[in-house]
Design an enzyme around this catalytic site. Structure first.
Site, PDB file in Angstrom:
ATOM      1  N   GLU A 147     -12.383   0.724  10.013  1.00 20.52           N
ATOM      2  CA  GLU A 147     -12.281   0.938   8.560  1.00 20.52           C
ATOM      3  C   GLU A 147     -10.881   0.615   8.080  1.00 20.52           C
ATOM      4  O   GLU A 147      -9.900   0.791   8.812  1.00 20.52           O
ATOM      5  CB  GLU A 147     -12.676   2.366   8.201  1.00 20.52           C
ATOM      6  N   PHE A 148     -10.794   0.150   6.835  1.00 16.93           N
ATOM      7  CA  PHE A 148      -9.484  -0.183   6.263  1.00 16.93           C
ATOM      8  C   PHE A 148      -9.305   0.520   4.917  1.00 16.93           C
ATOM      9  O   PHE A 148      -8.703  -0.021   3.993  1.00 16.93           O
ATOM     10  CB  PHE A 148      -9.343  -1.708   6.122  1.00 16.93           C
ATOM     11  N   ASN A 205      -2.458  -1.685  10.902  1.00 17.34           N
ATOM     12  CA  ASN A 205      -1.684  -0.510  10.484  1.00 17.34           C
ATOM     13  C   ASN A 205      -0.234  -0.610  10.960  1.00 17.34           C
ATOM     14  O   ASN A 205       0.690  -0.238  10.238  1.00 17.34           O
ATOM     15  CB  ASN A 205      -2.332   0.779  11.006  1.00 17.34           C
ATOM     16  N   GLY A 250      11.079   4.154   0.459  1.00 19.85           N
ATOM     17  CA  GLY A 250      10.812   5.571   0.215  1.00 19.85           C
ATOM     18  C   GLY A 250      11.354   6.427   1.330  1.00 19.85           C
ATOM     19  O   GLY A 250      12.230   6.000   2.098  1.00 19.85           O
ATOM     20  N   GLY A 254       4.040   8.153   6.199  1.00 18.28           N
ATOM     21  CA  GLY A 254       3.419   9.333   6.805  1.00 18.28           C
ATOM     22  C   GLY A 254       1.912   9.206   6.766  1.00 18.28           C
ATOM     23  O   GLY A 254       1.364   8.108   6.687  1.00 18.28           O
ATOM     24  N   CYS A 257      -2.643   8.289   9.570  1.00 17.02           N
ATOM     25  CA  CYS A 257      -2.928   7.007  10.235  1.00 17.02           C
ATOM     26  C   CYS A 257      -1.691   6.317  10.808  1.00 17.02           C
ATOM     27  O   CYS A 257      -1.601   6.123  12.020  1.00 17.02           O
ATOM     28  CB  CYS A 257      -3.641   6.079   9.264  1.00 17.02           C
ATOM     29  N   LYS A 260       0.287   8.127  13.700  1.00 14.60           N
ATOM     30  CA  LYS A 260      -0.580   8.272  14.880  1.00 14.60           C
ATOM     31  C   LYS A 260      -0.933   6.901  15.488  1.00 14.60           C
ATOM     32  O   LYS A 260      -0.878   6.723  16.707  1.00 14.60           O
ATOM     33  CB  LYS A 260      -1.856   9.014  14.441  1.00 14.60           C
TER      34      LYS A 260
HETATM   35  C1  UGA Z   1      -3.551   3.343   5.827  1.00 17.26           C
HETATM   36  C2  UGA Z   1      -3.883   1.860   5.589  1.00 17.26           C
HETATM   37  O1  UGA Z   1      -3.207   1.398   4.420  1.00 17.26           O
HETATM   38  C3  UGA Z   1      -5.389   1.667   5.436  1.00 17.26           C
HETATM   39  O2  UGA Z   1      -5.667   0.272   5.333  1.00 17.26           O
HETATM   40  C4  UGA Z   1      -6.080   2.231   6.685  1.00 17.26           C
HETATM   41  O3  UGA Z   1      -7.488   2.118   6.597  1.00 17.26           O
HETATM   42  C5  UGA Z   1      -5.723   3.707   6.828  1.00 17.26           C
HETATM   43  O4  UGA Z   1      -4.292   3.819   6.963  1.00 17.26           O
HETATM   44  C6  UGA Z   1      -6.398   4.239   8.069  1.00 17.26           C
HETATM   45  O5  UGA Z   1      -6.073   3.773   9.168  1.00 17.26           O
HETATM   46  O6  UGA Z   1      -7.335   5.044   7.937  1.00 17.26           O
HETATM   47  P1  UGA Z   1      -3.308   5.500   4.285  1.00 17.26           P
HETATM   48  O7  UGA Z   1      -2.788   6.191   5.503  1.00 17.26           O
HETATM   49  O8  UGA Z   1      -4.349   6.167   3.461  1.00 17.26           O
HETATM   50  O9  UGA Z   1      -3.915   4.058   4.652  1.00 17.26           O
HETATM   51  O10 UGA Z   1      -2.044   5.262   3.347  1.00 17.26           O
HETATM   52  P2  UGA Z   1      -1.145   4.038   2.854  1.00 17.26           P
HETATM   53  O11 UGA Z   1      -1.436   3.771   1.432  1.00 17.26           O
HETATM   54  O12 UGA Z   1      -1.207   2.895   3.770  1.00 17.26           O
HETATM   55  O13 UGA Z   1       0.313   4.712   2.948  1.00 17.26           O
HETATM   56  C7  UGA Z   1       0.821   5.162   4.199  1.00 17.26           C
HETATM   57  C8  UGA Z   1       2.237   5.682   4.032  1.00 17.26           C
HETATM   58  O14 UGA Z   1       3.155   4.623   3.735  1.00 17.26           O
HETATM   59  C9  UGA Z   1       2.413   6.704   2.907  1.00 17.26           C
HETATM   60  O15 UGA Z   1       3.289   7.710   3.312  1.00 17.26           O
HETATM   61  C10 UGA Z   1       3.006   5.875   1.775  1.00 17.26           C
HETATM   62  O16 UGA Z   1       3.715   6.625   0.844  1.00 17.26           O
HETATM   63  C11 UGA Z   1       3.905   4.928   2.562  1.00 17.26           C
HETATM   64  N1  UGA Z   1       4.227   3.672   1.853  1.00 17.26           N
HETATM   65  C12 UGA Z   1       3.247   2.786   1.552  1.00 17.26           C
HETATM   66  C13 UGA Z   1       5.564   3.385   1.539  1.00 17.26           C
HETATM   67  O17 UGA Z   1       6.482   4.191   1.812  1.00 17.26           O
HETATM   68  N2  UGA Z   1       5.848   2.200   0.911  1.00 17.26           N
HETATM   69  C14 UGA Z   1       4.880   1.298   0.606  1.00 17.26           C
HETATM   70  O18 UGA Z   1       5.230   0.223   0.048  1.00 17.26           O
HETATM   71  C15 UGA Z   1       3.559   1.596   0.918  1.00 17.26           C
END
Ligand code: UGA
Length: 430
Positions: A147-148, A205, A250, A254, A257, A260
């Protein structure tokens, strides 16, 4: 088609409801009795935009229901495994015990009707082979279907996938998957072997995590050189080979996903004696970042006796109540380890989850202006949209100072008497 989803968490629930919306009949299985009762009564046990409306709609249409029993597998065409693969306690490896328990349960409930079993959970390379051994049934195909979905945008991502990766060794399975996803154009479906599919998920990821780590390091360099990370990110992102996404600096990445999955990929590579140096630097750099940001926050208040710091944002990002591996929580812990001071925190959705981790070590507020009362510093740690347009008059009435440390670079600074410090910008020079 009849679809059974095992696991009703941040992945299983949006996936189940997504398939119902596409016209399939879905049963979601979970071992948690209380959760199953809540969901059958239309109550969502986590926060995710749009999920509750879709649940209520389809409980009414009777095209979805929730159960603790695996009996429903008998009628299923496709069984999707979407249970957690958390980090093992004393290593970076993924804990696969839930996957293997589910595999055993499935195997106990199979009959002679053919079934397609798809592993949607994030699993190390070779896990599909292990599941195949456990289930050991000629009438079954096991595929990898990673899943993504992003938390906070899970339904959007379900209905607008960049790609649907199918790791499969069977033509029969591929035909069923085409039927399951017949609402999407064929080009979205990418068929690869199972091991490639399992690795694509971790590599995706990890690459995104690396991109964030890169921009955070560039932000540090900008602060020293007088460059502005906003302009640098814009400038490099306009190169279509790099792209704009995931270049927001930022407090570190965290969530359930990236932290881990990067560790899990590191331990997969170690087990094959392959060095992933960029990944190693990303993992170490991100852990260090939480400490660095905590130290910078403490620097703001170093001359104040027993200062009060207001924190905006506890969730690991906007759009979710999830606090797992939240930078905000990690940073608060570092601060409290280093100094005796008062922390008051506000979040739109994550107060309850944060309380479970931080207990009464900080104070919690559901009103963001009450939260800043008597604060010597306001720190923005989660990118909730409402932090863009703060009411500076209310901040002025309540805060003791006019200092804001905007770790997400989202606050629109509209008052020159307030000092709004940004990430990746040398506030002294500017
Ligand atoms: C992530 C992936 O983006 C999804 O594609 C994947 O399906 C999912 O993990 C998973 O493996 O289940 P998610 O953990 O929901 O999704 O969150 P993200 O939107 O990717 O953000 C992850 C972290 O990176 C957050 O702490 C966010 O604030 C940070 N982030 C994201 C930044 O600091 N800068 C950015 O430009 C983008």
């Amino acid at each position: 088609m009849n679809v059974v989803i095992i696991g009703t968490g941040y992945v299983g629930l949006p996936t189940g409801l997504g398939f119902v919306e596409l016209g399939h009949d879905v049963v979601c299985v979970d071992i948690d009795n209380n959760k199953v009762d809540c969901l059958n009564n239309g109550k969502i046990t986590l926060y995710e935009e749009g999920l509750e409306d879709l649940l209520l709609k389809h409980l009414q249409s009777k095209k979805i229901f929730f159960s603790t029993s695996y009996g429903c597998i008998k009628n299923a065409d496709v069984v999707i495994i979407a249970v957690g693969t958390p980090q093992q306690e004393n290593s970076g490896k993924a804990n696969l015990s839930y996957i293997y328990d589910v595999a055993k349960q499935i195997s106990n409930h199979l009959d002679d009707k053919y079934k397609l079993i798809a592993i949607k959970s994030t699993v190390p390379v070779g896990t599909s082979d292990e599941v195949e051994k456990i289930i050991s049934n000629q009438n079954v195909d096991i595929i990898s279907l990673p899943e993504f979905l992003r938390e906070g945008y899970a339904l959007y991502d379900f209905f607008n996938p960049d790609r649907i990766i199918v790791g499969s060794n069977s033509d029969k399975a591929n035909e069923l998957i085409k039927k399951l996803y017949s609402s999407f154009c064929d080009e979205k479906l990418i068929f690869v072997n199972r091991r490639s599919s399992e690795l694509i998920k971790y590599a995706s990821n990890s690459f995104l995590a690396m991109k964030i780590h890169f921009i955070n390091e560039m932000a540090d360099l900008c602060e020293k050189t007088g460059a502005d990370i906003k302009d640098v990110a814009l400038g490099i992102g306009l190169d279509s080979r790099i792209g704009h996404k995931f270049l927001n600096p930022g407090p570190g990445f965290g969530g359930s996903c990236f932290p881990k999955d990067t560790l899990a990929l590191q331990s997969i590579a170690e087990s094959y004696n392959v060095e992933l140096s960029l990944l190693n630097a990303t993992i170490n750099g991100n852990q260090k970042r939480f400490k660095d940001i905590a130290n910078r926050i403490l620097e703001f208040v170093k001359d104040i006796d027993y200062p009060t710091i207001a924190i905006y944002g506890l969730a690991f990002k906007n759009g979710t109540d999830d606090c797992r591996q939240s930078p905000s929580i990690g940073i608060i812990k570092h601060i409290l380890n280093k100094r005796n001071l008062k922390i008051k925190a506000y979040d739109l959705k994550a107060l309850d989850n944060a309380k479970e981790i931080l207990g009464d070590s900080i104070e919690y507020f559901s009103d963001k202006y009450e939260c800043v009362k008597d604060a010597d510093l306001l720190v923005v740690l989660t990118e909730w949209g409402e932090f863009q347009e703060l009411d500076f008059d209310k901040l002025e009435q309540n805060m003791k100072s006019k200092f804001i440390y905007d770790c997400r670079n989202i606050v629109k600074s509209i008052r020159s008497d307030f000092k709004v410090c940004k990430v990746g910008k040398n506030n002294e020079i500017i």
